[in-house]
Design a protein around this motif. Structure first.
Motif, PDB file in Angstrom:
ATOM      1  N   LYS A   1       0.812  -1.220   0.000  1.00 38.26           N
ATOM      2  CA  LYS A   1       0.000   0.000   0.000  1.00 38.26           C
ATOM      3  C   LYS A   1       0.843   1.268   0.000  1.00 38.26           C
ATOM      4  O   LYS A   1       0.343   2.336  -0.306  1.00 38.26           O
TER       5      LYS A   1
ATOM      6  N   TRP B   1       4.059   2.769  -5.187  1.00 39.45           N
ATOM      7  CA  TRP B   1       3.369   3.262  -6.379  1.00 39.45           C
ATOM      8  C   TRP B   1       3.343   2.143  -7.400  1.00 39.45           C
ATOM      9  O   TRP B   1       4.376   1.619  -7.778  1.00 39.45           O
TER      10      TRP B   1
ATOM     11  N   ASN C   1       0.444   4.580 -13.811  1.00 41.37           N
ATOM     12  CA  ASN C   1      -0.593   5.445 -13.251  1.00 41.37           C
ATOM     13  C   ASN C   1      -0.876   5.182 -11.778  1.00 41.37           C
ATOM     14  O   ASN C   1      -1.796   5.769 -11.213  1.00 41.37           O
ATOM     15  N   GLY C   2      -0.137   4.280 -11.168  1.00 42.42           N
ATOM     16  CA  GLY C   2      -0.346   3.962  -9.757  1.00 42.42           C
ATOM     17  C   GLY C   2      -1.553   3.091  -9.495  1.00 42.42           C
ATOM     18  O   GLY C   2      -1.987   2.959  -8.367  1.00 42.42           O
ATOM     19  N   THR C   3      -2.103   2.472 -10.534  1.00 42.89           N
ATOM     20  CA  THR C   3      -3.330   1.691 -10.379  1.00 42.89           C
ATOM     21  C   THR C   3      -3.108   0.182 -10.477  1.00 42.89           C
ATOM     22  O   THR C   3      -4.064  -0.572 -10.544  1.00 42.89           O
ATOM     23  N   LEU C   4      -1.869  -0.251 -10.466  1.00 42.50           N
ATOM     24  CA  LEU C   4      -1.566  -1.673 -10.593  1.00 42.50           C
ATOM     25  C   LEU C   4      -2.104  -2.471  -9.408  1.00 42.50           C
ATOM     26  O   LEU C   4      -2.556  -3.590  -9.554  1.00 42.50           O
TER      27      LEU C   4
ATOM     28  N   GLU D   1      -3.820  -1.735  -5.042  1.00 40.91           N
ATOM     29  CA  GLU D   1      -4.334  -0.755  -4.080  1.00 40.91           C
ATOM     30  C   GLU D   1      -3.195  -0.085  -3.313  1.00 40.91           C
ATOM     31  O   GLU D   1      -2.221  -0.721  -2.934  1.00 40.91           O
ATOM     32  N   HIS D   2      -3.329   1.220  -3.100  1.00 38.67           N
ATOM     33  CA  HIS D   2      -2.342   1.953  -2.309  1.00 38.67           C
ATOM     34  C   HIS D   2      -3.060   2.915  -1.371  1.00 38.67           C
ATOM     35  O   HIS D   2      -4.265   3.127  -1.479  1.00 38.67           O
TER      36      HIS D   2
ATOM     37  N   PRO E   1      -4.651   6.137   0.171  1.00 36.66           N
ATOM     38  CA  PRO E   1      -5.291   7.240  -0.545  1.00 36.66           C
ATOM     39  C   PRO E   1      -4.430   8.506  -0.604  1.00 36.66           C
ATOM     40  O   PRO E   1      -4.574   9.313  -1.509  1.00 36.66           O
TER      41      PRO E   1
ATOM     42  N   THR F   1      -0.457   9.891  -4.001  1.00 34.35           N
ATOM     43  CA  THR F   1      -1.050  10.388  -5.247  1.00 34.35           C
ATOM     44  C   THR F   1      -0.072  10.476  -6.407  1.00 34.35           C
ATOM     45  O   THR F   1      -0.458  10.825  -7.507  1.00 34.35           O
ATOM     46  N   SER F   2       1.206  10.173  -6.161  1.00 31.09           N
ATOM     47  CA  SER F   2       2.184  10.155  -7.249  1.00 31.09           C
ATOM     48  C   SER F   2       3.387   9.306  -6.836  1.00 31.09           C
ATOM     49  O   SER F   2       3.563   8.971  -5.668  1.00 31.09           O
TER      50      SER F   2
END
Length: 59
Positions: free
Chosen positions: A19, A22, A26-29, A31-32, A34, A37-38
């Motif tokens: 979590k 990154w 896009n950081g969506t591979l 869950e991280h 909230p 954000t980058s």
């Protein structure tokens, strides 16, 4: 992960905690947090590895 033979015999599972990492372009591979954000907010590029094992209680 390398475990000694004695610890390997007691292991019951494993998990990756990512979590704070990154994930992908896009950081969506995966869950991280909230607040992550980058790529520049990432704690590390290494996920934590958790080895689960049975605890033996002695009297």
């Amino acid at each position: 992960m390398f475990l000694s033979p004695a610890l390997f015999d007691r292991a019951t599972g494993e998990a990756f905690f990512r979590k704070g990492v990154w994930g992908g372009r896009n950081g969506t591979l995966f869950e991280h947090f909230p607040t992550l954000t980058s790529l520049f907010h990432a704690a590390s590029d290494h996920a934590a590895i958790d080895a689960l094992h049975r605890h033996q209680l002695t009297a």
